[in-house]
Design a protein around this motif. Structure first.
Motif, PDB file in Angstrom:
ATOM      1  N   VAL A 109      81.778  59.250  71.351  1.00 16.12           N
ATOM      2  CA  VAL A 109      83.137  58.736  71.157  1.00 16.12           C
ATOM      3  C   VAL A 109      83.108  57.303  70.641  1.00 16.12           C
ATOM      4  N   SER A 110      82.143  56.525  71.083  1.00 19.09           N
ATOM      5  CA  SER A 110      82.033  55.136  70.621  1.00 19.09           C
ATOM      6  C   SER A 110      81.785  55.069  69.117  1.00 19.09           C
ATOM      7  N   LYS A 111      81.095  56.077  68.577  1.00 17.96           N
ATOM      8  CA  LYS A 111      80.776  56.081  67.150  1.00 17.96           C
ATOM      9  C   LYS A 111      81.955  56.519  66.283  1.00 17.96           C
ATOM     10  N   SER A 112      82.723  57.505  66.751  1.00 24.11           N
ATOM     11  CA  SER A 112      83.762  58.086  65.884  1.00 24.11           C
ATOM     12  C   SER A 112      85.155  58.117  66.509  1.00 24.11           C
ATOM     13  N   SER A 113      85.357  57.457  67.642  1.00 25.37           N
ATOM     14  CA  SER A 113      86.636  57.343  68.355  1.00 25.37           C
ATOM     15  C   SER A 113      87.085  58.651  69.014  1.00 25.37           C
ATOM     16  N   THR A 114      86.737  59.800  68.428  1.00 23.44           N
ATOM     17  CA  THR A 114      87.088  61.094  69.015  1.00 23.44           C
ATOM     18  C   THR A 114      85.938  62.077  68.806  1.00 23.44           C
ATOM     19  N   TYR A 115      85.625  62.816  69.855  1.00 22.70           N
ATOM     20  CA  TYR A 115      84.599  63.847  69.748  1.00 22.70           C
ATOM     21  C   TYR A 115      85.248  65.205  69.996  1.00 22.70           C
ATOM     22  N   SER A 116      85.038  66.154  69.088  1.00 25.74           N
ATOM     23  CA  SER A 116      85.622  67.489  69.214  1.00 25.74           C
ATOM     24  C   SER A 116      84.524  68.528  69.390  1.00 25.74           C
ATOM     25  N   TYR A 117      84.799  69.489  70.257  1.00 27.18           N
ATOM     26  CA  TYR A 117      83.843  70.564  70.506  1.00 27.18           C
ATOM     27  C   TYR A 117      84.605  71.884  70.574  1.00 27.18           C
ATOM     28  N   LYS A 118      84.138  72.883  69.836  1.00 24.39           N
ATOM     29  CA  LYS A 118      84.727  74.215  69.874  1.00 24.39           C
ATOM     30  C   LYS A 118      83.737  75.168  70.531  1.00 24.39           C
ATOM     31  N   GLY A 119      84.243  75.956  71.472  1.00 25.62           N
ATOM     32  CA  GLY A 119      83.379  76.883  72.182  1.00 25.62           C
ATOM     33  C   GLY A 119      84.115  78.142  72.581  1.00 25.62           C
ATOM     34  N   THR A 120      83.382  79.081  73.144  1.00 27.60           N
ATOM     35  CA  THR A 120      83.943  80.351  73.595  1.00 27.60           C
ATOM     36  C   THR A 120      83.399  80.685  74.964  1.00 27.60           C
ATOM     37  N   LEU A 121      84.293  81.021  75.892  1.00 27.59           N
ATOM     38  CA  LEU A 121      83.902  81.420  77.239  1.00 27.59           C
ATOM     39  C   LEU A 121      84.113  82.916  77.411  1.00 27.59           C
ATOM     40  N   ARG A 122      83.162  83.583  78.046  1.00 25.98           N
ATOM     41  CA  ARG A 122      83.283  85.011  78.346  1.00 25.98           C
ATOM     42  C   ARG A 122      84.001  85.160  79.687  1.00 25.98           C
ATOM     43  N   LEU A 123      85.104  85.866  79.693  1.00 22.51           N
ATOM     44  CA  LEU A 123      85.909  86.013  80.902  1.00 22.51           C
ATOM     45  C   LEU A 123      85.553  87.314  81.617  1.00 22.51           C
ATOM     46  N   ASP A 124      85.258  87.226  82.901  1.00 26.42           N
ATOM     47  CA  ASP A 124      84.863  88.417  83.652  1.00 26.42           C
ATOM     48  C   ASP A 124      85.727  88.645  84.885  1.00 26.42           C
ATOM     49  N   GLU A 125      86.946  88.091  84.880  1.00 28.11           N
ATOM     50  CA  GLU A 125      87.859  88.273  85.995  1.00 28.11           C
ATOM     51  C   GLU A 125      89.273  88.524  85.475  1.00 28.11           C
ATOM     52  N   GLU A 126      90.082  89.144  86.314  1.00 26.92           N
ATOM     53  CA  GLU A 126      91.480  89.359  85.943  1.00 26.92           C
ATOM     54  C   GLU A 126      92.196  88.031  85.755  1.00 26.92           C
ATOM     55  N   ALA A 127      91.942  87.080  86.669  1.00 22.47           N
ATOM     56  CA  ALA A 127      92.456  85.712  86.573  1.00 22.47           C
ATOM     57  C   ALA A 127      91.241  84.776  86.536  1.00 22.47           C
ATOM     58  N   PRO A 128      90.675  84.519  85.360  1.00 24.20           N
ATOM     59  CA  PRO A 128      89.422  83.774  85.253  1.00 24.20           C
ATOM     60  C   PRO A 128      89.523  82.339  85.787  1.00 24.20           C
ATOM     61  N   VAL A 129      88.444  81.889  86.407  1.00 24.83           N
ATOM     62  CA  VAL A 129      88.347  80.519  86.906  1.00 24.83           C
ATOM     63  C   VAL A 129      87.398  79.742  85.995  1.00 24.83           C
ATOM     64  N   ILE A 130      87.933  78.763  85.274  1.00 31.22           N
ATOM     65  CA  ILE A 130      87.125  77.932  84.381  1.00 31.22           C
ATOM     66  C   ILE A 130      86.595  76.747  85.182  1.00 31.22           C
TER      67      ILE A 130
END
Length: 344
Positions: A109-130
């Motif tokens: 963040v110090s280098k570019s003011s904002t850091y962005s990350y895109k990811g995908t989580l596999r959900l294995d519950e009816e009401a998933p807990v992240i």
């Protein structure tokens, strides 16, 4: 193929060649040379092919470096954490967990003011807990609560996290994503108004160490959604967006919708328990605001009632202590699975 397997194949191949040569020398026979030599050549060829595949990936394509999880639970092993710190990777996701490396994030963040990350989580519950981790320690959980008769098991959560400094080097993260069905090509899926979307309350890093982030986090208690990162200035939140808030008292999360009421003819008021909203369509004189109330289905609605946590009843938006918030807009908060009452 592992390094040990390749070594074993090479040893067997050389042994076969040695047997062939000894047979020719002492027995003056070449009959055993042909099958043994053929087997040795096959072994050498397999070892070469797999060695090349291990280095370059299938069909000669470079392999992507990745940290493999010890299991599908999303938990990170000590060895994986050490590797992440060594490689200075700011963010990764595993299973239903998001792992943050705070030192790497600060540098990014110090280098570019904002850091962005895109990811995908596999959900294995009816009401998933992240689960959210900072440097290997679990610090927060967000429950992606579904509607009645919805089941998120087997789906995926495609999200983007934006990390930046907020006031005097306070590191925070905003995370929002949408649900992707199993079998969809993630590289081709895009966000649209028809997809279920979840917006997580702003995450303050190292807020438990009594630093500037801790002070900033406590100041959001009882304040409006904009300060919590659940509403963006000048933008209308889509009806498909579900907000996931965190109660500062009990630490549990809850999911709710936000609805914009046109200010000229309606505004939201809440029940005494803070769980239900009433769409007020009548004009109330200022001197009657403190005493106004309305009964509906056995619930009492008052003008300055707060929107509360469904787990412990703590005000999430505290209108009694912050009456000025009632003049800042007409955004109604409706707990998922709860009824919205109308003044008509």
């Amino acid at each position: 193929m592992s390094r040990e397997t390749r070594i074993f194949l090479n040893i067997v191949g050389f042994s076969l060649i040695a047997v062939c040569l000894l047979g020719v020398k002492f027995f003056e026979s070449t009959l055993m040379l042909y099958p043994a030599g053929l087997i040795a050549l096959i072994l050498f060829f397999l070892s070469f092919i797999h060695d090349k595949d291990d280095k370059n990936g299938s069909f000669g394509k470079p392999k992507k470096k990745a940290v493999r999880p010890a299991s599908d639970t999303g938990e990170l092993t000590e060895r994986e954490i050490e590797r992440l710190v060594r490689e200075e990777r700011p963010v990764i996701c595993r299973g239903q967990s998001i792992f943050y490396n705070t030192s790497a994030l600060n540098r990014a963040v110090s280098k570019s003011s904002t850091y962005s990350y895109k990811g995908t989580l596999r959900l294995d519950e009816e009401a998933p807990v992240i689960s959210v981790y900072e440097n290997g320690n679990k610090v927060q959980e967000y429950v992606l609560q579904p509607k009645k008769n919805e089941d998120l098991t087997g789906k995926r959560f495609r999200f983007e996290t934006k990390v930046y400094f907020e006031k005097q080097s306070c590191l925070v993260a905003l995370t929002e994503g949408y649900i992707v069905n199993m079998g969809e090509d993630i590289s081709k899926t895009t966000y649209d108004m028809l997809r279920i979307s979840y917006r997580l309350e702003k995450h303050y890093f190292e807020k438990d160490t009594k630093n500037i982030c801790s002070v900033s986090y406590l100041r959001t208690n009882g304040k409006e959604l904009e300060s919590k990162g659940l509403r963006f200035p000048g933008k209308v939140t889509g009806k498909n967006v579900r907000c996931v808030g965190i109660c500062q008292k009990c630490g549990k999360s809850f999911t709710f919708f936000t609805y914009n009421y046109p200010k000229e003819y309606a505004e939201p008021v809440y029940s005494d328990d803070g769980l239900y909203v009433y769409k007020l369509t009548e004009k109330i004189p200022d001197k009657q605001l403190l005493t106004w109330k309305r009964e509906k289905d056995g619930k009492t609605f008052r003008y300055y009632n707060s929107f509360c946590c469904p787990h412990c009843g703590e005000p999430y938006i505290d209108y009694r202590r912050n009456r000025e918030l009632k003049r800042m807009g007409n955004l109604a908060c409706v707990h998922i699975g709860h009824k919205e009452y109308s003044g008509y």
